[in-house]
Scaffold this motif. Sequence first.
Motif, PDB file in Angstrom:
ATOM      1  N   LYS A 176     -44.942 -21.085  89.602  1.00  0.00           N
ATOM      2  CA  LYS A 176     -45.169 -20.229  90.782  1.00  0.00           C
ATOM      3  C   LYS A 176     -45.076 -18.749  90.434  1.00  0.00           C
ATOM      4  O   LYS A 176     -45.720 -17.913  91.057  1.00  0.00           O
ATOM      5  CB  LYS A 176     -44.130 -20.552  91.870  1.00  0.00           C
ATOM      6  N   GLY A 177     -44.262 -18.411  89.437  1.00  0.00           N
ATOM      7  CA  GLY A 177     -44.038 -17.026  89.086  1.00  0.00           C
ATOM      8  C   GLY A 177     -43.160 -16.312  90.098  1.00  0.00           C
ATOM      9  O   GLY A 177     -42.919 -16.803  91.207  1.00  0.00           O
ATOM     10  N   ILE A 178     -42.656 -15.155  89.714  1.00  0.00           N
ATOM     11  CA  ILE A 178     -41.817 -14.351  90.603  1.00  0.00           C
ATOM     12  C   ILE A 178     -42.716 -13.558  91.545  1.00  0.00           C
ATOM     13  O   ILE A 178     -43.602 -12.829  91.104  1.00  0.00           O
ATOM     14  CB  ILE A 178     -40.924 -13.393  89.798  1.00  0.00           C
ATOM     15  N   SER A 179     -42.497 -13.722  92.826  1.00  0.00           N
ATOM     16  CA  SER A 179     -43.322 -13.050  93.831  1.00  0.00           C
ATOM     17  C   SER A 179     -42.507 -12.884  95.102  1.00  0.00           C
ATOM     18  O   SER A 179     -41.340 -13.299  95.174  1.00  0.00           O
ATOM     19  CB  SER A 179     -44.586 -13.865  94.134  1.00  0.00           C
ATOM     20  N   LEU A 180     -43.115 -12.320  96.133  1.00  0.00           N
ATOM     21  CA  LEU A 180     -42.444 -12.194  97.422  1.00  0.00           C
ATOM     22  C   LEU A 180     -42.093 -13.567  97.994  1.00  0.00           C
ATOM     23  O   LEU A 180     -41.093 -13.724  98.692  1.00  0.00           O
ATOM     24  CB  LEU A 180     -43.327 -11.429  98.408  1.00  0.00           C
ATOM     25  N   ASP A 181     -42.918 -14.573  97.688  1.00  0.00           N
ATOM     26  CA  ASP A 181     -42.669 -15.919  98.195  1.00  0.00           C
ATOM     27  C   ASP A 181     -41.511 -16.614  97.487  1.00  0.00           C
ATOM     28  O   ASP A 181     -40.889 -17.515  98.056  1.00  0.00           O
ATOM     29  CB  ASP A 181     -43.927 -16.784  98.049  1.00  0.00           C
ATOM     30  N   SER A 182     -41.226 -16.214  96.244  1.00  0.00           N
ATOM     31  CA  SER A 182     -40.213 -16.933  95.473  1.00  0.00           C
ATOM     32  C   SER A 182     -38.956 -16.114  95.184  1.00  0.00           C
ATOM     33  O   SER A 182     -38.021 -16.621  94.557  1.00  0.00           O
ATOM     34  CB  SER A 182     -40.810 -17.407  94.142  1.00  0.00           C
ATOM     35  N   ILE A 183     -38.898 -14.858  95.645  1.00  0.00           N
ATOM     36  CA  ILE A 183     -37.795 -13.981  95.266  1.00  0.00           C
ATOM     37  C   ILE A 183     -36.447 -14.492  95.773  1.00  0.00           C
ATOM     38  O   ILE A 183     -35.417 -14.344  95.092  1.00  0.00           O
ATOM     39  CB  ILE A 183     -38.045 -12.526  95.742  1.00  0.00           C
ATOM     40  N   ASN A 184     -36.415 -15.138  96.934  1.00  0.00           N
ATOM     41  CA  ASN A 184     -35.153 -15.707  97.418  1.00  0.00           C
ATOM     42  C   ASN A 184     -34.675 -16.824  96.495  1.00  0.00           C
ATOM     43  O   ASN A 184     -33.476 -16.931  96.209  1.00  0.00           O
ATOM     44  CB  ASN A 184     -35.314 -16.235  98.846  1.00  0.00           C
ATOM     45  N   GLU A 185     -35.605 -17.636  96.031  1.00  0.00           N
ATOM     46  CA  GLU A 185     -35.258 -18.715  95.110  1.00  0.00           C
ATOM     47  C   GLU A 185     -34.751 -18.148  93.790  1.00  0.00           C
ATOM     48  O   GLU A 185     -33.850 -18.722  93.167  1.00  0.00           O
ATOM     49  CB  GLU A 185     -36.486 -19.597  94.878  1.00  0.00           C
TER      50      GLU A 185
ATOM     51  N   ASP B 288     -25.438 -10.855  96.820  1.00  0.00           N
ATOM     52  CA  ASP B 288     -25.915 -10.902  98.208  1.00  0.00           C
ATOM     53  C   ASP B 288     -27.434 -10.795  98.153  1.00  0.00           C
ATOM     54  O   ASP B 288     -27.987  -9.718  97.918  1.00  0.00           O
ATOM     55  CB  ASP B 288     -25.316  -9.741  99.002  1.00  0.00           C
ATOM     56  N   THR B 289     -28.105 -11.918  98.337  1.00  0.00           N
ATOM     57  CA  THR B 289     -29.558 -11.978  98.143  1.00  0.00           C
ATOM     58  C   THR B 289     -30.302 -10.966  99.000  1.00  0.00           C
ATOM     59  O   THR B 289     -31.161 -10.217  98.504  1.00  0.00           O
ATOM     60  CB  THR B 289     -30.082 -13.398  98.434  1.00  0.00           C
ATOM     61  N   ASN B 290     -30.000 -10.917 100.278  1.00  0.00           N
ATOM     62  CA  ASN B 290     -30.721 -10.014 101.178  1.00  0.00           C
ATOM     63  C   ASN B 290     -30.515  -8.545 100.803  1.00  0.00           C
ATOM     64  O   ASN B 290     -31.464  -7.757 100.790  1.00  0.00           O
ATOM     65  CB  ASN B 290     -30.287 -10.246 102.631  1.00  0.00           C
ATOM     66  N   LYS B 291     -29.283  -8.195 100.478  1.00  0.00           N
ATOM     67  CA  LYS B 291     -28.995  -6.804 100.126  1.00  0.00           C
ATOM     68  C   LYS B 291     -29.673  -6.433  98.808  1.00  0.00           C
ATOM     69  O   LYS B 291     -30.212  -5.325  98.658  1.00  0.00           O
ATOM     70  CB  LYS B 291     -27.484  -6.581 100.036  1.00  0.00           C
ATOM     71  N   ALA B 292     -29.663  -7.355  97.845  1.00  0.00           N
ATOM     72  CA  ALA B 292     -30.302  -7.082  96.563  1.00  0.00           C
ATOM     73  C   ALA B 292     -31.808  -6.912  96.712  1.00  0.00           C
ATOM     74  O   ALA B 292     -32.408  -6.015  96.123  1.00  0.00           O
ATOM     75  CB  ALA B 292     -29.994  -8.211  95.575  1.00  0.00           C
ATOM     76  N   ILE B 293     -32.423  -7.760  97.519  1.00  0.00           N
ATOM     77  CA  ILE B 293     -33.868  -7.661  97.742  1.00  0.00           C
ATOM     78  C   ILE B 293     -34.224  -6.338  98.425  1.00  0.00           C
ATOM     79  O   ILE B 293     -35.195  -5.669  98.048  1.00  0.00           O
ATOM     80  CB  ILE B 293     -34.369  -8.853  98.582  1.00  0.00           C
TER      81      ILE B 293
ATOM     82  N   HIS C 191     -34.866  -1.914  92.667  1.00  0.00           N
ATOM     83  CA  HIS C 191     -35.958  -1.157  92.061  1.00  0.00           C
ATOM     84  C   HIS C 191     -36.410  -1.915  90.813  1.00  0.00           C
ATOM     85  O   HIS C 191     -35.591  -2.447  90.065  1.00  0.00           O
ATOM     86  CB  HIS C 191     -35.503   0.244  91.655  1.00  0.00           C
ATOM     87  N   ILE C 192     -37.707  -1.975  90.587  1.00  0.00           N
ATOM     88  CA  ILE C 192     -38.250  -2.609  89.392  1.00  0.00           C
ATOM     89  C   ILE C 192     -38.382  -1.553  88.300  1.00  0.00           C
ATOM     90  O   ILE C 192     -39.090  -0.565  88.470  1.00  0.00           O
ATOM     91  CB  ILE C 192     -39.614  -3.266  89.673  1.00  0.00           C
ATOM     92  N   LEU C 193     -37.708  -1.760  87.175  1.00  0.00           N
ATOM     93  CA  LEU C 193     -37.747  -0.817  86.065  1.00  0.00           C
ATOM     94  C   LEU C 193     -38.829  -1.164  85.052  1.00  0.00           C
ATOM     95  O   LEU C 193     -39.371  -0.282  84.393  1.00  0.00           O
ATOM     96  CB  LEU C 193     -36.392  -0.756  85.374  1.00  0.00           C
ATOM     97  N   ARG C 194     -39.132  -2.444  84.913  1.00  0.00           N
ATOM     98  CA  ARG C 194     -40.229  -2.889  84.053  1.00  0.00           C
ATOM     99  C   ARG C 194     -40.623  -4.302  84.485  1.00  0.00           C
ATOM    100  O   ARG C 194     -39.823  -5.027  85.103  1.00  0.00           O
ATOM    101  CB  ARG C 194     -39.871  -2.898  82.579  1.00  0.00           C
ATOM    102  N   CYS C 195     -41.855  -4.690  84.193  1.00  0.00           N
ATOM    103  CA  CYS C 195     -42.298  -6.019  84.579  1.00  0.00           C
ATOM    104  C   CYS C 195     -43.547  -6.414  83.807  1.00  0.00           C
ATOM    105  O   CYS C 195     -44.232  -5.571  83.219  1.00  0.00           O
ATOM    106  CB  CYS C 195     -42.564  -6.101  86.086  1.00  0.00           C
ATOM    107  N   ASP C 196     -43.831  -7.706  83.796  1.00  0.00           N
ATOM    108  CA  ASP C 196     -45.070  -8.244  83.246  1.00  0.00           C
ATOM    109  C   ASP C 196     -45.829  -8.922  84.384  1.00  0.00           C
ATOM    110  O   ASP C 196     -45.313  -9.874  84.997  1.00  0.00           O
ATOM    111  CB  ASP C 196     -44.794  -9.279  82.154  1.00  0.00           C
TER     112      ASP C 196
END
Length: 214
Positions: free
Chosen positions: A77-86, A100-105, A109-114
Motif C-alpha cells: 500500500k505504501g505510506i500515504s494519507l490512507d495508511s498513516i494511522n496504521e 500520540d498518533t493524532n498529535k504526531a500527524i 514535518h517531512i525532512l526527506r522522502c522517496d
Amino acid sequence: MTTLDTIRLQFPKDALKTYSRNDSRILASDKYLGQDYLYTQYEQKGLKEYGINRILVDNDKADITLSGKVLLDNYSKGISLDSINEVFDNINKVSAFEIDTNKAIDTSHILRCDYTNNIKPSYSTKDSVESMLLMRTANNTNVDVYTKRGNVGCVIDRSIKTEKRRLIMYDKPKELSLKSSSAFLNNCKDSNKVMNDFKGVLRVEQNLTSFKSM
C-alpha cells in the motif's frame, strides 16, 4: 494517490506519550555545553526488520526514519494519507516510545522522502530493467546498474544546476527474495500475501532530499 517509501519525519517532543531512559531498548546520552547540562538525547535502533531505521528524541523534537515496510503485511500500500494511522499504530506496537498518533500527524514535518510507484509492465520486470539500461539520453543523464539491491535494477541520475534528480527502478519480487528481506518477511503474518502483492511489480522510486524538490 502519491505513496512514499523511505521517509524521515520530525514532530514536537510533546507528541510522545511515554518513554523511559531506564528502558533497555533506549540509548540515553546526556548533552552538555562545557560543564552545563543541556538535555538528554534518547535513541532507539534495531528495528529495521519492522521498517523502522531509527527513532531519535532530543530537547524539543522527535525524529523518525522509516520505510514502507513498517506496514508489514500491507507493505504494498505504501505510506500515504490512507495508511498513516496504521504507520504510527505499528510503530507503537514495537518501539520503546508511545506516540500520540493524532498529535504526531498534525504536527509532523517531512525532512526527506522517496516517492514510489508499483508498475506491472506487460513484459517481465527483468526485461524492463534491461531495456532501461540500454537507454542513453542527454549528456547530463546517467543510467547504470543499481547495485544496492543485489544488482536487480537500474538508477537514473540527472544533475541540473539547482539539484540532483535520482530515479530508481528495480525488480521488487527479486529484491524481497534476497536474504536481507528475510527478517522483515518473518515479521509479517502472511509473507506469501506480501510476495503475491508484489508479483510482477517493477518498483519505481524517486529520492527527494530537499524541500524544493518535494
